[in-house]
Design a protein around this motif. Structure first.
Motif, PDB file in Angstrom:
ATOM      1  N   SER A  55       0.829  -1.202   0.000  1.00 39.98           N
ATOM      2  CA  SER A  55       0.000   0.000   0.000  1.00 39.98           C
ATOM      3  C   SER A  55       0.866   1.255   0.000  1.00 39.98           C
ATOM      4  O   SER A  55       1.958   1.283   0.586  1.00 39.98           O
ATOM      5  CB  SER A  55      -0.912   0.008   1.231  1.00 39.98           C
ATOM      6  OG  SER A  55      -1.550   1.267   1.377  1.00 39.98           O
ATOM      7  N   VAL A  56       0.342   2.317  -0.611  1.00 42.27           N
ATOM      8  CA  VAL A  56       1.045   3.597  -0.620  1.00 42.27           C
ATOM      9  C   VAL A  56       1.085   4.229   0.771  1.00 42.27           C
ATOM     10  O   VAL A  56       1.858   5.157   1.004  1.00 42.27           O
ATOM     11  CB  VAL A  56       0.391   4.575  -1.616  1.00 42.27           C
ATOM     12  CG1 VAL A  56       0.525   4.064  -3.036  1.00 42.27           C
ATOM     13  CG2 VAL A  56      -1.083   4.816  -1.277  1.00 42.27           C
ATOM     14  N   ARG A  57       0.257   3.735   1.686  1.00 45.96           N
ATOM     15  CA  ARG A  57       0.251   4.309   3.039  1.00 45.96           C
ATOM     16  C   ARG A  57       1.131   3.519   4.000  1.00 45.96           C
ATOM     17  O   ARG A  57       1.219   3.853   5.181  1.00 45.96           O
ATOM     18  CB  ARG A  57      -1.181   4.395   3.567  1.00 45.96           C
ATOM     19  CG  ARG A  57      -1.834   3.069   3.890  1.00 45.96           C
ATOM     20  CD  ARG A  57      -3.334   3.145   3.900  1.00 45.96           C
ATOM     21  NE  ARG A  57      -3.879   3.157   2.558  1.00 45.96           N
ATOM     22  CZ  ARG A  57      -5.182   3.157   2.270  1.00 45.96           C
ATOM     23  NH1 ARG A  57      -6.067   3.175   3.231  1.00 45.96           N
ATOM     24  NH2 ARG A  57      -5.592   3.156   1.027  1.00 45.96           N
ATOM     25  N   GLY A  58       1.772   2.423   3.512  1.00 46.32           N
ATOM     26  CA  GLY A  58       2.589   1.588   4.379  1.00 46.32           C
ATOM     27  C   GLY A  58       1.838   0.312   4.735  1.00 46.32           C
ATOM     28  O   GLY A  58       1.035  -0.178   3.934  1.00 46.32           O
ATOM     29  N   PRO A  59       2.072  -0.263   5.918  1.00 45.70           N
ATOM     30  CA  PRO A  59       1.395  -1.511   6.302  1.00 45.70           C
ATOM     31  C   PRO A  59      -0.120  -1.400   6.164  1.00 45.70           C
ATOM     32  O   PRO A  59      -0.719  -0.392   6.553  1.00 45.70           O
ATOM     33  CB  PRO A  59       1.812  -1.695   7.762  1.00 45.70           C
ATOM     34  CG  PRO A  59       3.111  -0.963   7.877  1.00 45.70           C
ATOM     35  CD  PRO A  59       2.995   0.215   6.958  1.00 45.70           C
ATOM     36  N   PHE A  60      -0.741  -2.451   5.616  1.00 45.13           N
ATOM     37  CA  PHE A  60      -2.182  -2.423   5.354  1.00 45.13           C
ATOM     38  C   PHE A  60      -2.786  -3.764   5.726  1.00 45.13           C
ATOM     39  O   PHE A  60      -2.276  -4.816   5.328  1.00 45.13           O
ATOM     40  CB  PHE A  60      -2.450  -2.148   3.865  1.00 45.13           C
ATOM     41  CG  PHE A  60      -3.908  -2.003   3.516  1.00 45.13           C
ATOM     42  CD1 PHE A  60      -4.478  -0.753   3.351  1.00 45.13           C
ATOM     43  CD2 PHE A  60      -4.720  -3.126   3.356  1.00 45.13           C
ATOM     44  CE1 PHE A  60      -5.826  -0.617   3.028  1.00 45.13           C
ATOM     45  CE2 PHE A  60      -6.064  -2.992   3.037  1.00 45.13           C
ATOM     46  CZ  PHE A  60      -6.621  -1.737   2.877  1.00 45.13           C
ATOM     47  N   LYS A  61      -3.874  -3.722   6.493  1.00 51.72           N
ATOM     48  CA  LYS A  61      -4.635  -4.942   6.751  1.00 51.72           C
ATOM     49  C   LYS A  61      -6.093  -4.572   6.996  1.00 51.72           C
ATOM     50  O   LYS A  61      -6.415  -3.430   7.367  1.00 51.72           O
ATOM     51  CB  LYS A  61      -4.075  -5.710   7.948  1.00 51.72           C
ATOM     52  CG  LYS A  61      -4.252  -5.016   9.296  1.00 51.72           C
ATOM     53  CD  LYS A  61      -3.761  -5.915  10.429  1.00 51.72           C
ATOM     54  CE  LYS A  61      -3.986  -5.257  11.790  1.00 51.72           C
ATOM     55  NZ  LYS A  61      -3.549  -6.139  12.900  1.00 51.72           N
ATOM     56  N   PHE A  62      -6.976  -5.528   6.756  1.00 50.15           N
ATOM     57  CA  PHE A  62      -8.402  -5.325   6.993  1.00 50.15           C
ATOM     58  C   PHE A  62      -8.775  -5.784   8.396  1.00 50.15           C
ATOM     59  O   PHE A  62      -8.269  -6.795   8.895  1.00 50.15           O
ATOM     60  CB  PHE A  62      -9.241  -6.111   5.986  1.00 50.15           C
ATOM     61  CG  PHE A  62      -9.275  -5.498   4.620  1.00 50.15           C
ATOM     62  CD1 PHE A  62      -9.848  -4.261   4.402  1.00 50.15           C
ATOM     63  CD2 PHE A  62      -8.745  -6.180   3.531  1.00 50.15           C
ATOM     64  CE1 PHE A  62      -9.891  -3.691   3.132  1.00 50.15           C
ATOM     65  CE2 PHE A  62      -8.782  -5.632   2.259  1.00 50.15           C
ATOM     66  CZ  PHE A  62      -9.353  -4.385   2.053  1.00 50.15           C
ATOM     67  N   GLY A  63      -9.707  -5.056   9.014  1.00 51.55           N
ATOM     68  CA  GLY A  63     -10.306  -5.499  10.261  1.00 51.55           C
ATOM     69  C   GLY A  63     -11.437  -6.467   9.979  1.00 51.55           C
ATOM     70  O   GLY A  63     -11.702  -6.840   8.832  1.00 51.55           O
ATOM     71  N   ASN A  64     -12.160  -6.858  11.021  1.00 53.79           N
ATOM     72  CA  ASN A  64     -13.232  -7.845  10.858  1.00 53.79           C
ATOM     73  C   ASN A  64     -14.339  -7.340   9.948  1.00 53.79           C
ATOM     74  O   ASN A  64     -15.037  -8.133   9.296  1.00 53.79           O
ATOM     75  CB  ASN A  64     -13.827  -8.224  12.217  1.00 53.79           C
ATOM     76  CG  ASN A  64     -14.596  -7.088  12.870  1.00 53.79           C
ATOM     77  OD1 ASN A  64     -14.021  -6.069  13.232  1.00 53.79           O
ATOM     78  ND2 ASN A  64     -15.900  -7.245  13.010  1.00 53.79           N
ATOM     79  N   ASN A  65     -14.529  -6.007   9.859  1.00 54.08           N
ATOM     80  CA  ASN A  65     -15.597  -5.439   9.032  1.00 54.08           C
ATOM     81  C   ASN A  65     -15.124  -5.073   7.626  1.00 54.08           C
ATOM     82  O   ASN A  65     -15.838  -4.413   6.879  1.00 54.08           O
ATOM     83  CB  ASN A  65     -16.199  -4.213   9.717  1.00 54.08           C
ATOM     84  CG  ASN A  65     -15.166  -3.126  10.006  1.00 54.08           C
ATOM     85  OD1 ASN A  65     -13.969  -3.315   9.785  1.00 54.08           O
ATOM     86  ND2 ASN A  65     -15.624  -1.990  10.501  1.00 54.08           N
ATOM     87  N   ASN A  66     -13.914  -5.497   7.276  1.00 58.08           N
ATOM     88  CA  ASN A  66     -13.324  -5.226   5.957  1.00 58.08           C
ATOM     89  C   ASN A  66     -13.104  -3.738   5.705  1.00 58.08           C
ATOM     90  O   ASN A  66     -13.121  -3.274   4.562  1.00 58.08           O
ATOM     91  CB  ASN A  66     -14.146  -5.858   4.830  1.00 58.08           C
ATOM     92  CG  ASN A  66     -14.117  -7.375   4.898  1.00 58.08           C
ATOM     93  OD1 ASN A  66     -13.273  -7.955   5.564  1.00 58.08           O
ATOM     94  ND2 ASN A  66     -15.040  -8.027   4.209  1.00 58.08           N
ATOM     95  N   PHE A  67     -12.864  -2.992   6.784  1.00 60.81           N
ATOM     96  CA  PHE A  67     -12.326  -1.644   6.732  1.00 60.81           C
ATOM     97  C   PHE A  67     -10.868  -1.725   7.177  1.00 60.81           C
ATOM     98  O   PHE A  67     -10.509  -2.590   7.985  1.00 60.81           O
ATOM     99  CB  PHE A  67     -13.082  -0.712   7.683  1.00 60.81           C
ATOM    100  CG  PHE A  67     -14.318  -0.083   7.099  1.00 60.81           C
ATOM    101  CD1 PHE A  67     -14.380   1.280   6.845  1.00 60.81           C
ATOM    102  CD2 PHE A  67     -15.442  -0.854   6.831  1.00 60.81           C
ATOM    103  CE1 PHE A  67     -15.519   1.867   6.318  1.00 60.81           C
ATOM    104  CE2 PHE A  67     -16.594  -0.277   6.310  1.00 60.81           C
ATOM    105  CZ  PHE A  67     -16.623   1.089   6.044  1.00 60.81           C
ATOM    106  N   PRO A  68      -9.999  -0.819   6.717  1.00 59.66           N
ATOM    107  CA  PRO A  68      -8.592  -0.904   7.099  1.00 59.66           C
ATOM    108  C   PRO A  68      -8.343  -0.600   8.575  1.00 59.66           C
ATOM    109  O   PRO A  68      -9.062   0.187   9.195  1.00 59.66           O
ATOM    110  CB  PRO A  68      -7.921   0.169   6.234  1.00 59.66           C
ATOM    111  CG  PRO A  68      -8.876   0.457   5.133  1.00 59.66           C
ATOM    112  CD  PRO A  68     -10.232   0.234   5.716  1.00 59.66           C
ATOM    113  N   VAL A  69      -7.306  -1.231   9.104  1.00 61.27           N
ATOM    114  CA  VAL A  69      -6.736  -0.880  10.402  1.00 61.27           C
ATOM    115  C   VAL A  69      -5.431  -0.156  10.074  1.00 61.27           C
ATOM    116  O   VAL A  69      -4.514  -0.762   9.521  1.00 61.27           O
ATOM    117  CB  VAL A  69      -6.473  -2.129  11.256  1.00 61.27           C
ATOM    118  CG1 VAL A  69      -5.815  -1.757  12.577  1.00 61.27           C
ATOM    119  CG2 VAL A  69      -7.770  -2.904  11.494  1.00 61.27           C
TER     120      VAL A  69
END
Length: 391
Positions: free
Chosen positions: A338-352
């Motif tokens: 990701s251009v913002r650095g580390p990227f992962k989805f939370g349980n609701n499929n929004f980024p953390v």
């Protein structure tokens, strides 16, 4: 076996092979839905430009398979947006819909899209209902939940010692979410909470009322053309430089070319900024500036990440989006830089993700841009994810 029978079998085998090849080469159809006209059209166009950078770099492919991008303008009208997605799903047979700039449009199309088991890869709008109880396994948001950009400013205002703050926003879902987010984290007094018409261009009456209250700070949410008008009128009212202006959406890569030095000192907040120091972002900013001759906005960065997410997921399933469980798992993995650095989805499929405070300032080349000055939130999940039944 007779020669005629052998010939028939050979022709059938050849026809079957051609059909398989044709099926394998059929492009994955993706609908891009955005607000592409009117005062807010620059926001949707920026999303589209960022998304298409990845598609064009890959020669019209994502994940190594051909894709067909069908672009549609919602005109910032929920009824038009509903018609657009119905047409994309029923006539154009898209498997994926991406884009979506404004929260009222997202709320209009979210259920019709996800209930049809079409994947919705949002690259901007993140209203609270779909982060919480109305979440769907077919949604994947690469942007942020609306409240978070306001919550980070509430924390910033506390850190700056502001005791009395004045709030303003347009009267629609995102505006209400923004002001709710600020109030959730700000510990001082809210002097007033003013909602203006969504397409109101003149804020002189409201600014006169604001000035009388003498706040320690002002927090507003005015994206796109609304933000340009508001910041200019804030400066003309003699408030800029006297009363700190914290803004959601008013200052970014889509508005700064028009505002220029007028906006110096105004604060914004995003999970991404053009000065973030990571290889993926440096490549993105460099390529975008060379292609479009302007500094990208967060809308472009999020569109770019949406395309990168799809690139990674389509590669994992070899373009077979019909295997919905496999494609869902591939999207959830978010296996991209990701251009913002580390990227992962939370349980609701929004980024953390991290959230930064940015100040309008001149960059090393003398251009008016955004400078990251603080990061109050680290690896932050939104406040609605616990209401989402997904794990």
């Amino acid at each position: 076996m007779k020669k005629l029978d052998k010939l028939v079998l050979a022709l059938l085998a050849s026809a079957s092979l051609m059909a398989i090849q044709a099926q394998a080469q059929a492009p994955v159809r993706i609908g891009f839905v955005g607000e592409l006209s009117g005062p807010q059209g620059a926001l949707g166009q920026d999303q589209y430009d960022g998304f298409m950078m990845v598609v064009e770099r890959n020669g019209g492919k994502l994940g190594g398979v051909p894709v067909q991008i069908i672009k549609e303008d919602t005109q910032l009208k929920p009824d038009v947006a509903s018609q657009v997605v119905q047409r994309l799903i029923e006539r154009d047979k898209v498997s994926i819909i991406t884009g979506v700039t404004f929260s009222n449009i997202m709320m209009a199309i979210h259920r019709p899209v996800t209930e049809k088991e079409v994947f919705l890869i949002g690259s901007n709008a993140g209203p609270s209902p779909i982060a919480g109880a109305a979440c769907s396994p077919y949604q994947f948001l690469v942007s942020w939940q609306v409240d978070q950009l306001a919550e980070v400013f509430g924390v910033h205002a506390n850190q700056k010692g502001y005791k009395r703050v004045y709030l303003m926003a347009p009267n629609y879902q995102a505006g209400k979410d923004f002001l709710s987010g600020f109030k959730r984290t700000f510990k001082g007094e809210i002097i007033d909470e003013v909602y203006t018409a969504l397409n109101q261009p003149d804020f002189s009456a409201e600014l006169s009322q604001l000035a009388v209250t003498k706040p320690d700070g002002v927090f507003v949410f005015y994206p796109g053309g609304l933000g340009i008008n508001f910041v200019r009128q804030y400066q003309q009212a003699g408030l800029l430089g006297k009363v700190p202006l914290m803004s959601g959406g008013a200052v970014d890569g889509t508005t700064l070319p028009a505002l220029k030095e007028t906006a110096i000192g105004v604060l914004g907040a995003f999970p991404w900024g053009p000065d973030l120091d990571n290889p993926a972002n440096k490549r993105f900013v460099d390529e975008f500036e060379r292609k479009h001759n302007r500094i990208p906005a967060a809308f472009a960065a999020q569109g770019y990440d949406a395309a990168q997410l799809l690139d990674s997921a389509l590669a994992k399933v070899k373009g077979n989006v019909a295997d919905k469980k496999a494609f869902m798992a591939a999207l959830k993995a978010a296996d991209f830089d990701s251009v913002r650095g580390p990227f992962k989805f939370g349980n609701n499929n929004f980024p953390v993700q991290d959230f930064h405070i940015q100040e309008v300032a001149k960059d090393a080349r003398g251009r008016v841009s955004l400078k990251t000055v603080a990061t109050p939130f680290k690896a932050q999940a939104d406040n609605y994810h616990a209401q989402c039944a997904m794990k």
